[in-house]
Design a protein around this motif. Structure first.
Motif, PDB file in Angstrom:
ATOM      1  N   ARG A   1       0.840  -1.203   0.000  1.00  0.00           N
ATOM      2  CA  ARG A   1       0.000   0.000   0.000  1.00  0.00           C
ATOM      3  C   ARG A   1       0.877   1.257   0.000  1.00  0.00           C
ATOM      4  N   THR A   2       1.969   1.219   0.763  1.00  0.00           N
ATOM      5  CA  THR A   2       2.897   2.346   0.781  1.00  0.00           C
ATOM      6  C   THR A   2       3.485   2.574  -0.602  1.00  0.00           C
ATOM      7  N   ALA A   3       3.883   1.486  -1.271  1.00  0.00           N
ATOM      8  CA  ALA A   3       4.424   1.599  -2.631  1.00  0.00           C
ATOM      9  C   ALA A   3       3.374   2.171  -3.575  1.00  0.00           C
ATOM     10  N   ALA A   4       2.120   1.729  -3.452  1.00  0.00           N
ATOM     11  CA  ALA A   4       1.048   2.236  -4.299  1.00  0.00           C
ATOM     12  C   ALA A   4       0.840   3.732  -4.087  1.00  0.00           C
ATOM     13  N   ILE A   5       0.930   4.165  -2.850  1.00  0.00           N
ATOM     14  CA  ILE A   5       0.779   5.588  -2.540  1.00  0.00           C
ATOM     15  C   ILE A   5       1.929   6.381  -3.155  1.00  0.00           C
ATOM     16  N   LEU A   6       3.145   5.897  -2.981  1.00  0.00           N
ATOM     17  CA  LEU A   6       4.309   6.605  -3.538  1.00  0.00           C
ATOM     18  C   LEU A   6       4.254   6.665  -5.057  1.00  0.00           C
ATOM     19  N   LEU A   7       3.946   5.536  -5.691  1.00  0.00           N
ATOM     20  CA  LEU A   7       3.863   5.510  -7.153  1.00  0.00           C
ATOM     21  C   LEU A   7       2.712   6.383  -7.652  1.00  0.00           C
ATOM     22  N   GLY A   8       1.590   6.330  -6.960  1.00  0.00           N
ATOM     23  CA  GLY A   8       0.457   7.169  -7.340  1.00  0.00           C
ATOM     24  C   GLY A   8       0.774   8.647  -7.208  1.00  0.00           C
ATOM     25  N   SER A   9       1.450   9.014  -6.131  1.00  0.00           N
ATOM     26  CA  SER A   9       1.785  10.428  -5.938  1.00  0.00           C
ATOM     27  C   SER A   9       2.788  10.897  -6.979  1.00  0.00           C
ATOM     28  N   ARG A  10       3.735  10.037  -7.325  1.00  0.00           N
ATOM     29  CA  ARG A  10       4.709  10.411  -8.354  1.00  0.00           C
ATOM     30  C   ARG A  10       4.027  10.553  -9.703  1.00  0.00           C
TER      31      ARG A  10
ATOM     32  N   SER B   1       2.689  24.035  -6.699  1.00  0.00           N
ATOM     33  CA  SER B   1       2.884  22.974  -5.707  1.00  0.00           C
ATOM     34  C   SER B   1       1.594  22.664  -4.970  1.00  0.00           C
ATOM     35  N   ARG B   2       0.863  23.702  -4.589  1.00  0.00           N
ATOM     36  CA  ARG B   2      -0.397  23.507  -3.876  1.00  0.00           C
ATOM     37  C   ARG B   2      -1.384  22.703  -4.726  1.00  0.00           C
ATOM     38  N   ASP B   3      -1.472  23.050  -6.016  1.00  0.00           N
ATOM     39  CA  ASP B   3      -2.374  22.315  -6.905  1.00  0.00           C
ATOM     40  C   ASP B   3      -1.974  20.852  -7.015  1.00  0.00           C
ATOM     41  N   ILE B   4      -0.692  20.609  -7.213  1.00  0.00           N
ATOM     42  CA  ILE B   4      -0.210  19.230  -7.352  1.00  0.00           C
ATOM     43  C   ILE B   4      -0.416  18.465  -6.054  1.00  0.00           C
ATOM     44  N   LEU B   5      -0.092  19.078  -4.924  1.00  0.00           N
ATOM     45  CA  LEU B   5      -0.237  18.395  -3.636  1.00  0.00           C
ATOM     46  C   LEU B   5      -1.698  18.100  -3.313  1.00  0.00           C
ATOM     47  N   GLN B   6      -2.606  18.972  -3.726  1.00  0.00           N
ATOM     48  CA  GLN B   6      -4.026  18.690  -3.525  1.00  0.00           C
ATOM     49  C   GLN B   6      -4.456  17.483  -4.356  1.00  0.00           C
ATOM     50  N   LYS B   7      -3.971  17.391  -5.575  1.00  0.00           N
ATOM     51  CA  LYS B   7      -4.302  16.241  -6.423  1.00  0.00           C
ATOM     52  C   LYS B   7      -3.681  14.963  -5.863  1.00  0.00           C
ATOM     53  N   ILE B   8      -2.481  15.062  -5.319  1.00  0.00           N
ATOM     54  CA  ILE B   8      -1.845  13.900  -4.682  1.00  0.00           C
ATOM     55  C   ILE B   8      -2.660  13.477  -3.466  1.00  0.00           C
ATOM     56  N   GLY B   9      -3.123  14.439  -2.670  1.00  0.00           N
ATOM     57  CA  GLY B   9      -3.959  14.144  -1.514  1.00  0.00           C
ATOM     58  C   GLY B   9      -5.224  13.407  -1.920  1.00  0.00           C
ATOM     59  N   GLN B  10      -5.831  13.813  -3.019  1.00  0.00           N
ATOM     60  CA  GLN B  10      -7.019  13.126  -3.518  1.00  0.00           C
ATOM     61  C   GLN B  10      -6.674  11.691  -3.919  1.00  0.00           C
ATOM     62  N   GLN B  11      -5.482  11.498  -4.462  1.00  0.00           N
ATOM     63  CA  GLN B  11      -5.026  10.160  -4.840  1.00  0.00           C
ATOM     64  C   GLN B  11      -4.893   9.278  -3.592  1.00  0.00           C
ATOM     65  N   PHE B  12      -4.390   9.845  -2.496  1.00  0.00           N
ATOM     66  CA  PHE B  12      -4.254   9.080  -1.248  1.00  0.00           C
ATOM     67  C   PHE B  12      -5.608   8.584  -0.767  1.00  0.00           C
ATOM     68  N   ILE B  13      -6.614   9.423  -0.878  1.00  0.00           N
ATOM     69  CA  ILE B  13      -7.950   9.036  -0.420  1.00  0.00           C
ATOM     70  C   ILE B  13      -8.464   7.854  -1.226  1.00  0.00           C
ATOM     71  N   ALA B  14      -8.117   7.819  -2.521  1.00  0.00           N
ATOM     72  CA  ALA B  14      -8.602   6.748  -3.403  1.00  0.00           C
ATOM     73  C   ALA B  14      -7.917   5.413  -3.144  1.00  0.00           C
ATOM     74  N   ILE B  15      -6.753   5.421  -2.525  1.00  0.00           N
ATOM     75  CA  ILE B  15      -6.003   4.158  -2.317  1.00  0.00           C
ATOM     76  C   ILE B  15      -6.460   3.486  -1.049  1.00  0.00           C
TER      77      ILE B  15
END
Length: 155
Positions: free
Chosen positions: A44-53, A141-155
């Motif tokens: 799950r950690t790997a999925a989060i990292l890969l998704g955020s990247r 950065s704020r825009d990208i980090l918000q999209k990454i945060g949304q990705q975390f919720i989906a995982i």
């Protein structure tokens, strides 16, 4: 990056030849709500990292500004430094990202030209110039980090 707290290293002991890479890890961090230790799922950690990247790469490519992973990490370092009120110089970021200072200077020059970061004067005449994210760098950065945060919720 090695300085951040709560990073879990998956190094098998020399006496144990088995592969520990996909087993759950008993983390050394406490759950703030219960005060108990948490279990970390490496997959799950790997999925989060890969998704955020993937989100960061897509957003950076779509921005039209030629930036890469190192530029992204420079922005992240500057955002965290500003929040924690820790002044950052080219040498500081080079050390934190384990990049030669001469290479980091070229990255900083490129990012200043792209309008993502800016120099600000040091505390005194002999103090090295500090760096900070510009308004454009903060917004991107704020825009990208918000999209990454949304990705975390989906995982």
């Amino acid at each position: 990056m090695r300085e951040y707290e709560n990073i879990i290293s998956m190094k098998p002991s020399p006496s144990s030849p088995e592969d520990h890479s996909f087993k759950y890890v008993h983390a050394p961090v406490a759950d703030s709500a219960t005060g108990q230790d948490r279990t970390i799922d490496p997959v799950r950690t790997a999925a989060i990292l890969l998704g955020s990247r993937a989100v960061a790469v897509d957003q950076l490519r779509d921005s039209g500004i030629p930036v890469d992973d190192i530029c992204w990490h420079i922005l992240l370092e500057l955002i965290v430094a500003e929040k924690t009120e820790m002044p950052m110089t080219v040498a500081d970021i080079a050390s934190r990202l384990d990049v030669k200072a001469s290479v980091m200077s070229r990255y900083v020059h490129h990012m200043i030209g792209a309008g993502l970061i800016e120099r600000c004067s040091g505390a005194g005449d002999s103090a090295p110039e500090r760096l900070r994210a510009s308004a454009a760098g903060n917004a991107m950065s704020r825009d990208i980090l918000q999209k990454i945060g949304q990705q975390f919720i989906a995982i």
